[in-house]
Structures are given as structure tokens and as C-alpha cells.
Design a protein around this motif. Structure first.
Motif, PDB file in Angstrom:
ATOM      1  N   ARG A 144       0.859  -1.185   0.000  1.00 17.89           N
ATOM      2  CA  ARG A 144       0.000   0.000   0.000  1.00 17.89           C
ATOM      3  C   ARG A 144       0.890   1.228   0.000  1.00 17.89           C
ATOM      4  NH1 ARG A 144      -5.233   1.526   0.779  1.00 17.89           N
ATOM      5  NH2 ARG A 144      -5.613   3.600   1.685  1.00 17.89           N
ATOM      6  N   ILE A 145       0.652   2.115  -0.955  1.00 16.51           N
ATOM      7  CA  ILE A 145       1.460   3.316  -1.122  1.00 16.51           C
ATOM      8  C   ILE A 145       0.580   4.548  -0.970  1.00 16.51           C
ATOM      9  CG2 ILE A 145       2.893   4.646  -2.718  1.00 16.51           C
ATOM     10  CD1 ILE A 145       3.625   1.993  -4.066  1.00 16.51           C
ATOM     11  N   ALA A 146       1.065   5.507  -0.203  1.00 16.90           N
ATOM     12  CA  ALA A 146       0.474   6.847  -0.157  1.00 16.90           C
ATOM     13  C   ALA A 146       1.584   7.827  -0.521  1.00 16.90           C
ATOM     14  CB  ALA A 146      -0.087   7.155   1.225  1.00 16.90           C
ATOM     15  N   THR A 147       1.301   8.702  -1.466  1.00 19.06           N
ATOM     16  CA  THR A 147       2.294   9.678  -1.914  1.00 19.06           C
ATOM     17  C   THR A 147       1.536  10.866  -2.497  1.00 19.06           C
ATOM     18  OG1 THR A 147       4.348   9.950  -3.209  1.00 19.06           O
ATOM     19  CG2 THR A 147       2.560   8.713  -4.250  1.00 19.06           C
ATOM     20  N   ASP A 208      -3.416   3.910   7.447  1.00 14.47           N
ATOM     21  CA  ASP A 208      -3.190   5.309   7.073  1.00 14.47           C
ATOM     22  C   ASP A 208      -3.284   6.211   8.301  1.00 14.47           C
ATOM     23  OD1 ASP A 208      -3.088   4.467   4.425  1.00 14.47           O
ATOM     24  OD2 ASP A 208      -5.161   5.042   3.987  1.00 14.47           O
ATOM     25  N   SER A 209      -2.326   7.124   8.429  1.00 15.55           N
ATOM     26  CA  SER A 209      -2.379   8.043   9.571  1.00 15.55           C
ATOM     27  C   SER A 209      -1.765   9.402   9.272  1.00 15.55           C
ATOM     28  CB  SER A 209      -1.656   7.433  10.784  1.00 15.55           C
ATOM     29  OG  SER A 209      -0.254   7.347  10.558  1.00 15.55           O
ATOM     30  N   HIS A 210      -1.098   9.553   8.141  1.00 12.03           N
ATOM     31  CA  HIS A 210      -0.316  10.763   7.880  1.00 12.03           C
ATOM     32  C   HIS A 210      -1.166  12.026   7.900  1.00 12.03           C
ATOM     33  CE1 HIS A 210       2.444  13.524   5.750  1.00 12.03           C
ATOM     34  NE2 HIS A 210       3.397  12.746   6.205  1.00 12.03           N
ATOM     35  N   ALA A 211      -2.337  11.996   7.274  1.00  9.47           N
ATOM     36  CA  ALA A 211      -3.180  13.189   7.218  1.00  9.47           C
ATOM     37  C   ALA A 211      -3.624  13.617   8.608  1.00  9.47           C
ATOM     38  CB  ALA A 211      -4.393  12.935   6.322  1.00  9.47           C
ATOM     39  N   ASP A 212      -3.860  12.658   9.487  1.00  8.89           N
ATOM     40  CA  ASP A 212      -4.236  12.990  10.856  1.00  8.89           C
ATOM     41  C   ASP A 212      -3.043  13.506  11.652  1.00  8.89           C
ATOM     42  OD1 ASP A 212      -6.961  12.291  10.681  1.00  8.89           O
ATOM     43  OD2 ASP A 212      -6.460  10.180  10.879  1.00  8.89           O
ATOM     44  N   ARG A 213      -1.902  12.840  11.494  1.00  7.84           N
ATOM     45  CA  ARG A 213      -0.731  13.232  12.282  1.00  7.84           C
ATOM     46  C   ARG A 213      -0.211  14.606  11.889  1.00  7.84           C
ATOM     47  NH1 ARG A 213       3.600  10.199  11.192  1.00  7.84           N
ATOM     48  NH2 ARG A 213       2.672   8.933   9.547  1.00  7.84           N
ATOM     49  N   ARG A 219      -6.915  14.449   0.619  1.00 10.16           N
ATOM     50  CA  ARG A 219      -6.919  14.449  -0.854  1.00 10.16           C
ATOM     51  C   ARG A 219      -5.581  14.879  -1.430  1.00 10.16           C
ATOM     52  NH1 ARG A 219     -11.669  18.338  -2.261  1.00 10.16           N
ATOM     53  NH2 ARG A 219     -10.556  19.496  -0.619  1.00 10.16           N
ATOM     54  N   LEU A 220      -4.712  15.436  -0.602  1.00 10.91           N
ATOM     55  CA  LEU A 220      -3.374  15.794  -1.064  1.00 10.91           C
ATOM     56  C   LEU A 220      -2.626  14.578  -1.601  1.00 10.91           C
ATOM     57  CD1 LEU A 220      -0.823  17.630  -1.215  1.00 10.91           C
ATOM     58  CD2 LEU A 220      -0.450  17.134   1.212  1.00 10.91           C
TER      59      LEU A 220
END
Length: 227
Positions: A144-147, A208-213, A219-220
Motif C-alpha cells: 500500500r502506497i500513499a504519496t 493510514d495516519s499521515h493526514a491525521d498526524r 486528498r493531497l
């Protein structure tokens, strides 16, 4: 809660107080690793020299364990219980330089979580890293990739956010969805499926946690899982 979500969860913040933290990290890593880790958070220059040595034991113990193996690539201090977080950051479980071949055997990892890391390396290094992910994943394994999402940045994001994404945070390459899909295909992945932040229908969306942290619009980023 899914079976995987029951196995892997984000760790709670470390307790307050030096003694409490020492007990936590010495119990997790051993006294030598914990001491070196603490010193390196104050003097980061020493970690590339001592980190690969003192943290290798923890990585080997994790590799010898049972159950599905989840590798958290480039997670820094975002530790996940049951997973192995690797990074050049001394807060990670084990020192691993992601610009070099991964120190894991082929077909030895079940799952890879790769959140907001790929954009921090140049495109050729990113492709080499994706190929390494493909090498170490077992058949049927999931990444799983988030970028950051170049398509969303180009069409919907405020100007300041676009510039901050390109020129801040030590970013090196921002992917469009088409380019990320092409990189995954070149690396040998198939069945790429686009997802959303904390997508309950995705296999690893619960991580997933980056947007919260970091308090940014989810949506970025673009989110994709591939097999």
C-alpha cells in the motif's frame, strides 16, 4: 475490525519521563540498541555508523517470528505494533537505507506499508525501491502506497500548498496517478487499485495516519494497493 487490523495497530505515544521511556525501549530493543537510539536522537550523525550494527538484532528477531510479516518502510517514529518499521531515522525499529537494496530475502514479506516516502527519493531510486519491494514480497503479497497526488495538486490545491509540496519537506519527485501506475507496472506489480484515506474496503487502509498526524487534507495524497 479485520483480522489484519487486529494484528497491527499504531503504538501509543511513549510515556513521559526518561525512566519510563528507558524501560519501554530497553524492553523492546535491548539496552545497547535503546541507549544508542537515545544518543542518536540528540546526535543524528552517529546513527548511520552505529545504527546498522545495534539494530540488526531486533530485525533478525522480528524475521524469525511467526504470523504475517508487515514491513513499514520509511515510517520513522510512526511505529506499528507487530510490524517492523525501518528507516534511517533512529526512532525506527531498525536502520535501513531505502536507497540501497533491502536487507530481506526474496519472497519473505507478506505486506508492505509505504506512507509518504516515495516522494523523498529521485525517480530512478524510487523505481529501484519498488522493484526491491516486489522482490521481497511473497506471491500474493500486498503493498500500500500513499504519496502526494500531482493530479489533485494541479487541479484543486491552493497555490501555496502546491509550492509547499514541491519545494518543502525535502521532496524529490511528485507522481501523477498515471506515472505511479507505470512505475508499479515496471516494478512487476499487478492489479493496482486506487483507494482513499483509511479506506475500509482496502486491505491495509486501516494503517493510514499521515493526514491525521500532520493535519493535512487527505486528498493531497493518492492511495494505491498492488499485488
Amino acid at each position: 475490525m479485520t483480522e489484519l487490523a487486529a494484528l497491527f495497530s499504531h503504538q501509543r505515544p511513549a510515556p513521559q519521563g526518561l525512566l519510563s521511556r528507558w524501560k519501554l525501549y530497553a524492553g523492546r530493543y535491548g539496552a545497547l540498541h535503546a541507549a544508542a537510539r537515545f544518543v542518536a536522537t540528540k546526535v543524528p550523525a552517529i546513527w548511520p555508523m552505529v545504527g546498522p550494527i545495534v539494530s540488526a538484532g531486533y530485525r533478525r528477531r522480528w524475521e524469525s517470528g511467526t504470523g504475517p510479516r508487515l514491513l513499514n518502510l520509511g515510517g520513522g517514529g510512526n511505529l506499528i505494533d507487530g510490524a517492523l518499521t525501518v528507516d534511517i531515522d533512529p526512532r525506527a525499529d531498525s536502520y535501513v537505507d531505502l536507497t540501497k537494496p533491502l536487507p530481506f530475502a526474496a519472497n519473505s514479506i507478506d505486506l508492505i506499508f509505504f506512507e509518504e516516502v516515495l516522494e523523498h527519493v529521485e525517480k530512478p531510486i524510487g523505481l529501484a525501491l519498488l522493484r526491491e519491494c516486489r522482490r521481497v514480497l511473497k506471491p500474493g503479497g500486498t503493498i500500500r502506497i500513499a504519496t502526494p497526488d500531482l493530479d489533485w495538486l494541479a487541479t484543486e490545491a491552493p497555490c501555496d500548498l502546491v509550492n509547499d509540496t514541491f519545494y518543502g519537506h525535502d521532496h524529490r519527485y511528485i507522481y501523477s496517478r498515471a506515472e505511479l501506475a507505470n512505475a508499479l507496472e515496471l516494478a512487476g506489480f499487478s492489479n493496482s487499485k486506487w483507494s482513499t484515506y483509511r479506506d475500509p474496503s482496502a486491505r491495509l487502509g486501516f494503517l493510514d495516519s499521515h493526514a491525521d498526524r500532520f493535519a493535512h487534507d487527505p486528498r493531497l495524497s493518492q492511495y494505491v494497493e498492488a499485488a
